[in-house]
Scaffold this active site. Structure first.
Site, PDB file in Angstrom:
ATOM      1  N   HIS A 258     -10.810  -0.394   0.682  1.00  0.00           N
ATOM      2  CA  HIS A 258     -10.737   0.724   1.637  1.00  0.00           C
ATOM      3  C   HIS A 258     -12.115   0.754   2.297  1.00  0.00           C
ATOM      4  O   HIS A 258     -13.077   1.243   1.720  1.00  0.00           O
ATOM      5  CB  HIS A 258     -10.440   2.015   0.863  1.00  0.00           C
ATOM      6  CG  HIS A 258     -10.566   3.267   1.668  1.00  0.00           C
ATOM      7  ND1 HIS A 258      -9.509   4.126   1.876  1.00  0.00           N
ATOM      8  CD2 HIS A 258     -11.622   3.828   2.301  1.00  0.00           C
ATOM      9  CE1 HIS A 258      -9.920   5.142   2.601  1.00  0.00           C
ATOM     10  NE2 HIS A 258     -11.201   5.001   2.867  1.00  0.00           N
TER      11      HIS A 258
ATOM     12  N   HIS B 175      -5.591  -1.017   5.588  1.00  0.00           N
ATOM     13  CA  HIS B 175      -5.429  -0.208   6.816  1.00  0.00           C
ATOM     14  C   HIS B 175      -6.525  -0.422   7.886  1.00  0.00           C
ATOM     15  O   HIS B 175      -7.309   0.481   8.186  1.00  0.00           O
ATOM     16  CB  HIS B 175      -5.307   1.274   6.497  1.00  0.00           C
ATOM     17  CG  HIS B 175      -6.197   1.820   5.394  1.00  0.00           C
ATOM     18  ND1 HIS B 175      -7.543   1.620   5.338  1.00  0.00           N
ATOM     19  CD2 HIS B 175      -5.886   2.570   4.310  1.00  0.00           C
ATOM     20  CE1 HIS B 175      -8.031   2.230   4.268  1.00  0.00           C
ATOM     21  NE2 HIS B 175      -7.058   2.805   3.626  1.00  0.00           N
TER      22      HIS B 175
ATOM     23  N   ASN C  80      -6.676   8.871   6.900  1.00  0.00           N
ATOM     24  CA  ASN C  80      -7.915   8.140   6.681  1.00  0.00           C
ATOM     25  C   ASN C  80      -7.610   6.658   6.469  1.00  0.00           C
ATOM     26  O   ASN C  80      -6.900   6.325   5.519  1.00  0.00           O
ATOM     27  CB  ASN C  80      -8.628   8.693   5.435  1.00  0.00           C
ATOM     28  CG  ASN C  80     -10.018   8.135   5.293  1.00  0.00           C
ATOM     29  OD1 ASN C  80     -10.572   7.600   6.245  1.00  0.00           O
ATOM     30  ND2 ASN C  80     -10.576   8.227   4.109  1.00  0.00           N
TER      31      ASN C  80
ATOM     32  N   ASN D 257      -4.946   5.640  -7.103  1.00  0.00           N
ATOM     33  CA  ASN D 257      -5.599   6.959  -7.048  1.00  0.00           C
ATOM     34  C   ASN D 257      -4.678   8.087  -7.506  1.00  0.00           C
ATOM     35  O   ASN D 257      -4.463   9.072  -6.814  1.00  0.00           O
ATOM     36  CB  ASN D 257      -6.185   7.248  -5.664  1.00  0.00           C
ATOM     37  CG  ASN D 257      -5.130   7.342  -4.562  1.00  0.00           C
ATOM     38  OD1 ASN D 257      -4.017   6.866  -4.720  1.00  0.00           O
ATOM     39  ND2 ASN D 257      -5.501   7.958  -3.451  1.00  0.00           N
TER      40      ASN D 257
ATOM     41  N   LEU E   6       2.392   6.635  -4.804  1.00  0.00           N
ATOM     42  CA  LEU E   6       3.577   7.222  -5.439  1.00  0.00           C
ATOM     43  C   LEU E   6       3.254   8.507  -6.187  1.00  0.00           C
ATOM     44  O   LEU E   6       4.164   9.198  -6.646  1.00  0.00           O
ATOM     45  CB  LEU E   6       4.243   6.203  -6.374  1.00  0.00           C
ATOM     46  CG  LEU E   6       4.888   4.998  -5.671  1.00  0.00           C
ATOM     47  CD1 LEU E   6       5.476   4.021  -6.694  1.00  0.00           C
ATOM     48  CD2 LEU E   6       5.973   5.445  -4.690  1.00  0.00           C
ATOM     49  N   ARG E   7       1.963   8.803  -6.324  1.00  0.00           N
ATOM     50  CA  ARG E   7       1.492  10.115  -6.845  1.00  0.00           C
ATOM     51  C   ARG E   7       1.835  10.403  -8.307  1.00  0.00           C
ATOM     52  O   ARG E   7       1.496  11.479  -8.792  1.00  0.00           O
ATOM     53  CB  ARG E   7       2.013  11.267  -5.982  1.00  0.00           C
ATOM     54  CG  ARG E   7       1.655  11.170  -4.517  1.00  0.00           C
ATOM     55  CD  ARG E   7       0.164  11.350  -4.279  1.00  0.00           C
ATOM     56  NE  ARG E   7      -0.149  11.447  -2.856  1.00  0.00           N
ATOM     57  CZ  ARG E   7      -1.123  10.755  -2.269  1.00  0.00           C
ATOM     58  NH1 ARG E   7      -1.900   9.937  -2.963  1.00  0.00           N
ATOM     59  NH2 ARG E   7      -1.364  10.906  -0.988  1.00  0.00           N
TER      60      ARG E   7
ATOM     61  N   HIS F 191       0.838  -1.204   0.000  1.00  0.00           N
ATOM     62  CA  HIS F 191       0.000   0.000   0.000  1.00  0.00           C
ATOM     63  C   HIS F 191       0.875   1.257   0.000  1.00  0.00           C
ATOM     64  O   HIS F 191       1.209   1.799   1.063  1.00  0.00           O
ATOM     65  CB  HIS F 191      -0.890  -0.034   1.250  1.00  0.00           C
ATOM     66  CG  HIS F 191      -2.031   0.912   1.212  1.00  0.00           C
ATOM     67  ND1 HIS F 191      -3.283   0.603   1.684  1.00  0.00           N
ATOM     68  CD2 HIS F 191      -2.125   2.187   0.761  1.00  0.00           C
ATOM     69  CE1 HIS F 191      -4.088   1.640   1.530  1.00  0.00           C
ATOM     70  NE2 HIS F 191      -3.402   2.614   0.964  1.00  0.00           N
TER      71      HIS F 191
ATOM     72  N   ASP G 246       0.730   2.573   3.760  1.00  0.00           N
ATOM     73  CA  ASP G 246      -0.172   3.647   3.320  1.00  0.00           C
ATOM     74  C   ASP G 246       0.614   4.955   3.191  1.00  0.00           C
ATOM     75  O   ASP G 246       0.111   6.034   3.525  1.00  0.00           O
ATOM     76  CB  ASP G 246      -1.378   3.806   4.251  1.00  0.00           C
ATOM     77  CG  ASP G 246      -2.506   4.603   3.589  1.00  0.00           C
ATOM     78  OD1 ASP G 246      -2.347   5.027   2.422  1.00  0.00           O
ATOM     79  OD2 ASP G 246      -3.549   4.817   4.243  1.00  0.00           O
TER      80      ASP G 246
ATOM     81  N   GLY H  17      -3.361  11.719   5.245  1.00  0.00           N
ATOM     82  CA  GLY H  17      -2.267  10.859   4.804  1.00  0.00           C
ATOM     83  C   GLY H  17      -0.951  11.225   5.451  1.00  0.00           C
ATOM     84  O   GLY H  17      -0.736  12.359   5.872  1.00  0.00           O
TER      85      GLY H  17
HETATM   86  O1  DOR Z   1      -4.939   8.933   4.567  1.00  0.00           O
HETATM   87  C1  DOR Z   1      -5.098   8.478   3.455  1.00  0.00           C
HETATM   88  N1  DOR Z   1      -4.479   9.007   2.387  1.00  0.00           N
HETATM   89  N2  DOR Z   1      -5.931   7.432   3.287  1.00  0.00           N
HETATM   90  C2  DOR Z   1      -6.275   6.987   2.071  1.00  0.00           C
HETATM   91  O2  DOR Z   1      -7.011   6.046   1.980  1.00  0.00           O
HETATM   92  C3  DOR Z   1      -5.760   7.665   0.862  1.00  0.00           C
HETATM   93  C4  DOR Z   1      -4.498   8.333   1.134  1.00  0.00           C
HETATM   94  C5  DOR Z   1      -4.087   9.298   0.049  1.00  0.00           C
HETATM   95  O3  DOR Z   1      -4.149   8.949  -1.136  1.00  0.00           O
HETATM   96  O4  DOR Z   1      -3.616  10.394   0.387  1.00  0.00           O
END
Ligand code: DOR
Length: 433
Positions: A181, A234, A280, A94, A63-64, A60, A307, A326
């Site tokens: 999730h 998570h 989250n 995502n 890497l953006r 999990h 995460d 996050g």
């Molecule tokens: O805290 C979080 N950040 N929970 C997630 O499920 C997504 C993640 C994010 O992509 O920043």
């Protein structure tokens, strides 16, 4: 191995057990393991007292790239991973655009290979654009060169039970797993913190644990009926642990992960309203943390997953409600696991190998990772100094973002060397490309 020369590591402790021994790496594999090996022709390193474990596998990681290369890239995230002892990461879908097609997944895989520091496995989205309505082309992602084996809409929940049912059914034919999730969105609208005493005191809208637990219970039933594999992302609450135990007892093929931050931190951190603590699912209570640690120790929770969620300053250094959820995790995961699990005697080093390497490799269906530290196996390893301590400084982490909740904490154990198929990818705090 540097160049093509064999590498002889002197005095390692496989799994922290037994007498110090030597380990010879040649042609990407552990050629020999034993005392006083012949150094002829090899580059020799003193690794006295270092614990040797299979390289870590993170199920999990955010890497953006593509889309938010200001927060992280495949290159910077791979560097953070290698420095944290990881040899494989699963890149969450995502991104922008979302990884919901075979070409998008192939791009991530290819870019990971070009960087070459860790194996980057793309996670495919379950639904088109993470919209929760139409299934993405799971089959074409699975059969593509990206070989997607984990599908997830992480960041949002696949909340429609029919869509989740179909995803589970399709995944069985693909040998894949659906990683959920778990967050019932009808129960978390506007939520800012764990629903409990502290959120009430601070005036923050609550995210009740039942929003997670109700989805986990539902999905375990759906997975059981479909004969499918479910992975719960998570896990954050004691109630979810109970539900997982119940589902396992019924023979449901459910695996799960817990993050280092949910192992160590609680919602008491929220008092200062520092958005670095916003995540989250949210940080929960001390009792939840105790249940999570016990479940990781006894195997009800299979894996530690970071995460790792980098966010650029404008998305994090703002008022609480506007901040993105996050936290960074790749370079601090091992130390937090040692602090919360090894030091209190809940896990030994074999247990660390299980939760950070073997089980995640199994859940993600990757070959050549999570293998035993034994002759003939891939030299995909991490060497850890168990006696070191270090103080976390965001500015010194490889991530492009700085949102670590562990800033200033002094933590135990340090990754000294990471090897991927015999090649050193990180050593003494620096990556080796
Ligand atoms: O805290 C979080 N950040 N929970 C997630 O499920 C997504 C993640 C994010 O992509 O920043």
């Amino acid at each position: 191995m540097s160049g093509d020369r064999p590498l002889l590591l002197r005095g390692i402790l496989p799994y922290g057990e037994g007498e110090p021994t030597d380990l010879l790496v040649a042609d990407g594999v552990i050629a020999e393991l034993g005392p006083a090996l012949d150094p002829t022709g090899a580059e020799v390193r003193d690794a006295g007292g270092l614990v040797a474990l299979p390289g870590f596998v993170d199920l999990h990681t955010h890497l953006r790239e593509p889309g938010r290369e200001d927060a992280e890239t495949i290159e910077s995230g791979s560097a953070a991973a290698a420095l944290g002892g990881y040899t494989a990461v699963f890149a969450m879908a995502n991104t922008d655009p979302v990884t919901d097609t075979a070409p998008a997944a192939e791009h991530v895989r290819r870019r990971g290979r070009e960087v070459g520091l860790v194996d980057v496995h793309p996670v495919g989205a379950v639904t088109v654009g993470l919209g929760g309505e139409r299934l993405a082309e799971l089959g074409s992602m699975a059969r593509s060169a990206a070989e997607v084996r984990v599908f997830s809409d992480d960041g949002v929940c696949v909340h429609d039970p029919l869509v989740m049912r179909r995803a589970l059914e399709y995944s069985t034919a693909l040998g894949a797993v659906i990683a959920q999730h778990a967050e019932e969105p009808r129960l978390t609208g506007g939520a800012q913190a764990h629903e409990g005493e502290i959120a009430a005191r601070l005036g923050l809208a609550g995210w009740p644990a039942t929003a997670e637990e109700s989805i986990v219970a539902r999905d375990c039933l759906l997975a059981g009926a479909a004969g499918a594999r479910l992975h719960v992302c998570h896990v954050s609450s004691a109630g979810t642990v109970d539900t997982l135990r119940w589902a396992r007892g019924r023979g449901v093929a459910v695996s799960s992960e817990v993050t280092p931050h949910h192992l160590l931190l609680t919602d008491e951190r929220l008092a200062g309203f520092d958005p670095v603590n916003k995540v989250n699912p949210p940080l929960r209570t001390g009792d939840d943390g105790t249940a999570l640690r016990a479940a990781l120790a006894d195997g009800v929770i299979d894996c530690v997953a970071t995460d790792h969620a980098p966010h650029a300053p404008q998305d994090k250094d703002c008022e609480w409600a506007a901040a993105r959820p996050g936290m960074l995790g790749l370079q601090t995961a091992l130390s937090v696991v040692v602090e919360t699990m090894v030091r209190p005697g809940l896990l030994d080093w074999r247990g660390v190998a299980r939760v950070m390497s073997e089980r995640p490799a199994g859940v993600g269906s990757v070959e050549g990772q999570g293998r035993p530290v034994a002759a003939g196996e891939p030299a995909t390893l991490v060497l850890v100094d168990p006696d070191a301590t270090w103080t976390v400084q965001a500015a010194r982490l490889a991530s492009l973002s700085a949102n670590t909740p562990f800033e200033g904490m002094t933590l135990p154990a340090r990754v000294v060397t990471t090897l991927l198929r015999g090649r050193i990818t990180a050593e003494d705090g620096a990556v080796r490309g």
